[in-house]
Design a protein around this motif. Structure first.
Motif, PDB file in Angstrom:
ATOM      1  N   PRO A  60       1.030  -1.103  -0.132  1.00  0.00           N
ATOM      2  CA  PRO A  60       0.109  -0.108  -0.145  1.00  0.00           C
ATOM      3  C   PRO A  60       0.945   1.530  -0.034  1.00  0.00           C
ATOM      4  CG  PRO A  60       0.357  -0.837   2.131  1.00  0.00           C
ATOM      5  CD  PRO A  60       0.862  -1.894   1.147  1.00  0.00           C
ATOM      6  N   VAL A  61       0.288   2.313  -0.132  1.00  0.00           N
ATOM      7  CA  VAL A  61       0.771   3.919  -0.068  1.00  0.00           C
ATOM      8  C   VAL A  61       1.939   3.930  -1.287  1.00  0.00           C
ATOM      9  CG1 VAL A  61       1.947   5.411   1.269  1.00  0.00           C
ATOM     10  CG2 VAL A  61       0.719   3.793   2.371  1.00  0.00           C
ATOM     11  N   LEU A  62       2.781   3.139  -1.474  1.00  0.00           N
ATOM     12  CA  LEU A  62       3.547   3.200  -2.545  1.00  0.00           C
ATOM     13  C   LEU A  62       4.370   1.853  -2.670  1.00  0.00           C
ATOM     14  CD1 LEU A  62       5.022   5.281  -4.554  1.00  0.00           C
ATOM     15  CD2 LEU A  62       7.071   5.322  -2.913  1.00  0.00           C
ATOM     16  N   ASP A  63       4.138   1.370  -3.949  1.00  0.00           N
ATOM     17  CA  ASP A  63       4.439  -0.011  -4.374  1.00  0.00           C
ATOM     18  C   ASP A  63       6.077  -0.103  -4.516  1.00  0.00           C
ATOM     19  OD1 ASP A  63       5.241   0.402  -6.986  1.00  0.00           O
ATOM     20  OD2 ASP A  63       3.104   0.051  -7.604  1.00  0.00           O
ATOM     21  N   GLY A  64       6.533  -1.449  -4.655  1.00  0.00           N
ATOM     22  CA  GLY A  64       7.934  -1.571  -4.708  1.00  0.00           C
ATOM     23  C   GLY A  64       8.571  -1.280  -5.865  1.00  0.00           C
ATOM     24  N   ILE A  65       7.798  -1.055  -7.163  1.00  0.00           N
ATOM     25  CA  ILE A  65       8.321  -0.730  -8.372  1.00  0.00           C
ATOM     26  C   ILE A  65       8.604   0.770  -8.188  1.00  0.00           C
ATOM     27  CG2 ILE A  65       7.884  -0.383 -10.841  1.00  0.00           C
ATOM     28  CD1 ILE A  65       6.231  -3.065 -10.710  1.00  0.00           C
ATOM     29  N   ALA A  66       7.536   1.644  -7.853  1.00  0.00           N
ATOM     30  CA  ALA A  66       7.511   2.945  -7.802  1.00  0.00           C
ATOM     31  C   ALA A  66       8.726   3.343  -6.695  1.00  0.00           C
ATOM     32  CB  ALA A  66       6.307   3.528  -7.178  1.00  0.00           C
ATOM     33  N   ALA A  67       8.646   2.691  -5.410  1.00  0.00           N
ATOM     34  CA  ALA A  67       9.797   2.915  -4.633  1.00  0.00           C
ATOM     35  C   ALA A  67      11.071   2.958  -5.052  1.00  0.00           C
ATOM     36  CB  ALA A  67       9.455   2.118  -3.430  1.00  0.00           C
ATOM     37  N   THR A  68      11.360   1.730  -5.981  1.00  0.00           N
ATOM     38  CA  THR A  68      12.702   1.463  -6.488  1.00  0.00           C
ATOM     39  C   THR A  68      13.067   2.627  -7.418  1.00  0.00           C
ATOM     40  OG1 THR A  68      12.295  -0.756  -6.203  1.00  0.00           O
ATOM     41  CG2 THR A  68      14.090  -0.181  -7.717  1.00  0.00           C
ATOM     42  N   ARG A  69      12.076   3.003  -8.178  1.00  0.00           N
ATOM     43  CA  ARG A  69      12.284   4.152  -9.207  1.00  0.00           C
ATOM     44  C   ARG A  69      12.673   5.357  -8.372  1.00  0.00           C
ATOM     45  NH1 ARG A  69       7.918   3.820 -11.634  1.00  0.00           N
ATOM     46  NH2 ARG A  69       8.207   2.105 -13.189  1.00  0.00           N
ATOM     47  N   GLU A  70      12.055   5.657  -7.192  1.00  0.00           N
ATOM     48  CA  GLU A  70      12.404   6.893  -6.567  1.00  0.00           C
ATOM     49  C   GLU A  70      13.724   6.916  -6.038  1.00  0.00           C
ATOM     50  OE1 GLU A  70      10.161   9.475  -2.911  1.00  0.00           O
ATOM     51  OE2 GLU A  70       8.837   8.395  -4.336  1.00  0.00           O
ATOM     52  N   LEU A  71      13.941   5.389  -5.182  1.00  0.00           N
ATOM     53  CA  LEU A  71      15.258   5.436  -4.740  1.00  0.00           C
ATOM     54  C   LEU A  71      16.504   5.766  -5.785  1.00  0.00           C
ATOM     55  CD1 LEU A  71      14.711   2.477  -2.488  1.00  0.00           C
ATOM     56  CD2 LEU A  71      15.053   4.447  -1.881  1.00  0.00           C
ATOM     57  N   ARG A  72      16.150   5.305  -6.932  1.00  0.00           N
ATOM     58  CA  ARG A  72      17.269   5.546  -8.063  1.00  0.00           C
ATOM     59  C   ARG A  72      17.370   6.991  -8.486  1.00  0.00           C
ATOM     60  NH1 ARG A  72      20.030   1.708  -6.319  1.00  0.00           N
ATOM     61  NH2 ARG A  72      19.537  -0.437  -7.178  1.00  0.00           N
ATOM     62  N   ALA A  73      16.204   7.616  -8.668  1.00  0.00           N
ATOM     63  CA  ALA A  73      16.112   8.910  -8.965  1.00  0.00           C
ATOM     64  C   ALA A  73      16.634   9.993  -7.794  1.00  0.00           C
ATOM     65  CB  ALA A  73      14.584   9.331  -8.897  1.00  0.00           C
ATOM     66  N   ASN A  74      16.651   9.245  -6.444  1.00  0.00           N
ATOM     67  CA  ASN A  74      17.054  10.336  -5.374  1.00  0.00           C
ATOM     68  C   ASN A  74      18.792   9.980  -5.382  1.00  0.00           C
ATOM     69  OD1 ASN A  74      14.771  11.045  -4.930  1.00  0.00           O
ATOM     70  ND2 ASN A  74      14.327  10.027  -3.123  1.00  0.00           N
ATOM     71  N   GLY A  75      19.384   8.950  -6.192  1.00  0.00           N
ATOM     72  CA  GLY A  75      20.662   8.679  -6.273  1.00  0.00           C
ATOM     73  C   GLY A  75      21.268   7.520  -5.143  1.00  0.00           C
ATOM     74  N   TYR A  76      20.347   6.746  -4.951  1.00  0.00           N
ATOM     75  CA  TYR A  76      20.801   5.750  -4.175  1.00  0.00           C
ATOM     76  C   TYR A  76      21.177   4.541  -4.908  1.00  0.00           C
ATOM     77  CZ  TYR A  76      20.182   1.905  -0.928  1.00  0.00           C
ATOM     78  OH  TYR A  76      20.616   0.330  -0.168  1.00  0.00           O
ATOM     79  N   THR A  77      22.284   4.071  -4.649  1.00  0.00           N
ATOM     80  CA  THR A  77      23.119   3.474  -5.731  1.00  0.00           C
ATOM     81  C   THR A  77      23.426   1.939  -5.188  1.00  0.00           C
ATOM     82  OG1 THR A  77      25.480   4.119  -4.929  1.00  0.00           O
ATOM     83  CG2 THR A  77      24.314   5.331  -6.608  1.00  0.00           C
ATOM     84  N   HIS A  78      23.126   1.543  -4.081  1.00  0.00           N
ATOM     85  CA  HIS A  78      23.194   0.162  -3.405  1.00  0.00           C
ATOM     86  C   HIS A  78      22.306  -0.784  -3.975  1.00  0.00           C
ATOM     87  CE1 HIS A  78      26.642   1.387  -0.805  1.00  0.00           C
ATOM     88  NE2 HIS A  78      25.733   2.342  -0.153  1.00  0.00           N
ATOM     89  N   PRO A  79      22.477  -1.859  -3.535  1.00  0.00           N
ATOM     90  CA  PRO A  79      21.477  -3.082  -4.527  1.00  0.00           C
ATOM     91  C   PRO A  79      20.165  -2.930  -3.909  1.00  0.00           C
ATOM     92  CG  PRO A  79      23.577  -3.981  -3.574  1.00  0.00           C
ATOM     93  CD  PRO A  79      23.501  -2.650  -3.291  1.00  0.00           C
ATOM     94  N   VAL A  80      18.871  -3.181  -4.493  1.00  0.00           N
ATOM     95  CA  VAL A  80      17.685  -3.365  -4.302  1.00  0.00           C
ATOM     96  C   VAL A  80      17.187  -4.588  -4.813  1.00  0.00           C
ATOM     97  CG1 VAL A  80      15.269  -2.364  -4.514  1.00  0.00           C
ATOM     98  CG2 VAL A  80      17.030  -0.861  -4.265  1.00  0.00           C
ATOM     99  N   LEU A  81      16.885  -5.879  -4.133  1.00  0.00           N
ATOM    100  CA  LEU A  81      16.666  -6.732  -4.525  1.00  0.00           C
ATOM    101  C   LEU A  81      14.855  -7.036  -4.075  1.00  0.00           C
ATOM    102  CD1 LEU A  81      19.259  -9.161  -2.960  1.00  0.00           C
ATOM    103  CD2 LEU A  81      19.253  -8.273  -5.288  1.00  0.00           C
ATOM    104  N   VAL A  82      14.263  -7.210  -5.209  1.00  0.00           N
ATOM    105  CA  VAL A  82      12.784  -7.228  -5.044  1.00  0.00           C
ATOM    106  C   VAL A  82      12.351  -8.683  -4.553  1.00  0.00           C
ATOM    107  CG1 VAL A  82      12.451  -5.508  -6.839  1.00  0.00           C
ATOM    108  CG2 VAL A  82      12.279  -7.876  -7.566  1.00  0.00           C
TER     109      VAL A  82
END
Length: 217
Positions: A60-82
């Motif tokens: 809910p609120v923000l799904d994993g796809i949108a959250a991952t996209r936002e993390l990358r847009a914010n400059g987060y470079t560490h691994p995201v495993l779905v």
């Protein structure tokens, strides 16, 4: 002893508890926080900068796809495993395109989850070549424009870089690629970095998707 900090993101409390128990068996892994949705995850990553994020897809609120996209847009470079319940899931494809470094099935064996976190933390992607091929198939036949774009991006590579890209698409680690192509791991890493820069891919999984879209050279 170096400890890898992990953020768990899942709206199911039982899943989070199970993952925490699994990871706690390895003293070099530490769950630093748990988020119940993607919006919380984005905020926690900003505040804590964990070294690996385990991200559920449907929340809910923000799904994993949108959250991952936002993390990358914010400059987060560490691994995201779905994390996903289904072996074949078009949501997973979208997550990889959003910048995820790989995916795990929620019924993955505990020792494999631990291994996957270590592999991701070391800079490699976590995905099965066989499953990735099937995931690409779930997209259906790509439109000619998308295929042409992928081909143009891969055509920027040298022959040696294309060999490395094909090996990445096969799911090989840097160590395996180095042995197969008779080069050092440092050279493999340099090739992968150049492939990412030339193709505009954000990670190894996106390299694999490009190769599968066009076919190995």
């Amino acid at each position: 002893m170096d400890v890898t900090q992990v953020l768990l993101v899942d709206d199911d409390a039982m899943v989070r508890t199970g993952l925490r128990m699994v990871l706690s068996a390895d003293p070099t892994l530490r769950v630093v926080a748990e988020a119940t949705n993607g919006r919380q995850a984005v905020a926690m990553v900003r505040d804590m900068a964990p070294e690996v994020v385990l991200m559920d897809l449907q929340m809910p609120v923000l799904d994993g796809i949108a959250a991952t996209r936002e993390l990358r847009a914010n400059g987060y470079t560490h691994p995201v495993l779905v994390l996903t319940t289904f072996q074949i899931d078009t949501y997973v494809v979208e997550a990889l395109r959003a910048g995820a470094n790989g995916y795990l099935l929620k019924d993955t064996a505990p020792e494999e989850i631990i291994r996957a976190v270590h592999v991701a933390a070391a800079g490699d992607s976590v995905f099965s070549a066989a499953i990735t091929k099937r995931l690409v198939a779930t997209i259906g036949h790509p439109d000619p424009t998308a295929t042409d774009d992928a081909r143009r991006r891969l055509d920027r590579l040298t022959d040696r870089e294309r060999d490395v890209a094909n090996a990445v698409a096969a799911g090989s680690s840097n160590a395996v690629i180095a042995a197969d192509l008779k080069m050092s791991e440092a050279t493999v890493k340099s090739h992968v970095s150049r492939i990412l820069a030339k193709t505009g891919a954000e990670n190894r999984v996106q390299i694999a998707l490009l190769v599968y879209q066009v076919g190995p050279a």
